[in-house]
Write an enzyme that holds these catalytic residues in place. Structure first.
Site, mmCIF file in Angstrom:
data_model
loop_
_atom_site.group_PDB
_atom_site.id
_atom_site.type_symbol
_atom_site.label_atom_id
_atom_site.label_comp_id
_atom_site.label_asym_id
_atom_site.label_seq_id
_atom_site.Cartn_x
_atom_site.Cartn_y
_atom_site.Cartn_z
ATOM 1 C CE LYS A 50 -4.028 -1.808 2.550
ATOM 2 N NZ LYS A 50 -4.791 -1.672 3.815
ATOM 3 C CB CYS A 76 -1.948 0.488 8.971
ATOM 4 S SG CYS A 76 -0.981 1.759 9.793
ATOM 5 C CG ASP A 77 -3.978 -4.931 5.529
ATOM 6 O OD1 ASP A 77 -4.657 -4.367 4.662
ATOM 7 O OD2 ASP A 77 -4.233 -6.076 5.955
ATOM 8 C CB SER A 78 -5.910 -4.502 10.976
ATOM 9 O OG SER A 78 -5.240 -3.346 11.412
ATOM 10 N N GLY A 113 0.025 -4.565 10.454
ATOM 11 C CA GLY A 113 1.302 -4.259 9.831
ATOM 12 C C GLY A 113 1.404 -2.764 9.573
#
Length: 207
Positions: A50, A76-78, A113
């Site tokens: 991203k 970010c990624d969850s 992340g």
């Protein structure tokens, strides 16, 4: 000024509450194309992808959509994991109900992340050479309340779980359904503020 590569209202609210000035530029990344069986690696790979996708559009000056130059870019990624299985956003109400029936009363792990790109606009180099890179996955253990089917169905009917990794929003109605948290609270909402404090050297103790 921080450029946030996310459309998440929850992440934006966290930055606003922490008084971190920021702008938004959303990634057009196809997240389904990135695979990894390890949830901690997967969220980190997604966050980096991203960040790089937005940087390619924003350029070395990291321009926001309104033209504001930013000094750093955060993506970010969850994802939630339980018993070796990875849970992103439920695809529909039925899947959200089925997941909650499995997760009810159990400890789960919420992984986020984080990828931070710091710009060097004077370098005159290509995107990859013009940034410094910091990456980290933060994991928080979350115990969900034991719910019967009627309570699960009522929560899913609000529509809130469909927009959230793991099927609940700690900052919303889902906060009523979280019994315990072991680790970073804001990480469960979408990004770790303590990690940002360390990365940006905010509020360092006096020597």
């Amino acid at each position: 000024m921080l450029l946030l590569a996310s459309a998440s209202p929850a992440r934006r609210r966290l930055l606003e509450q922490a008084a971190i000035p920021h702008r938004i530029r959303v990634s057009a990344l196809d997240e389904e194309a990135i695979k990894d069986p390890d949830p901690k690696r997967l969220v980190l790979r997604l966050a980096e992808a991203k960040a790089r996708a937005v940087a390619q559009v924003a350029g070395n000056r990291l321009l926001a959509e309104d033209g504001t130059p930013c000094g750093a870019l955060l993506a970010c990624d969850s994802l939630l994991s339980f018993e070796g299985e990875i849970f992103g956003k439920p695809r529909d109400h039925q899947q959200a109900i089925e997941r909650w029936q499995r997760l009810s009363g159990c400890w789960t792990e919420l992984h986020t992340g984080h990828c931070l790109l710091r710009s060097n606009p004077e370098s005159g180099q290509p995107i990859d050479a013009g940034f410094s890179l910091s990456m980290e996955t933060v994991t928080t253990r979350v115990k969900l309340a034991p719910l019967d089917l009627s309570a699960i169905t009522a929560y899913v009917a609000t529509g809130e779980p469909l927009a959230c990794a793991g099927g609940f929003a700690l900052e919303g109605r889902g906060g009523l359904l979280v019994e315990r948290i072991d680790g970073c609270y804001s990480n469960v909402i979408g990004l770790s503020l303590p990690l940002l404090r360390r990365w940006f050297d905010l509020f360092q103790p006096l020597p």
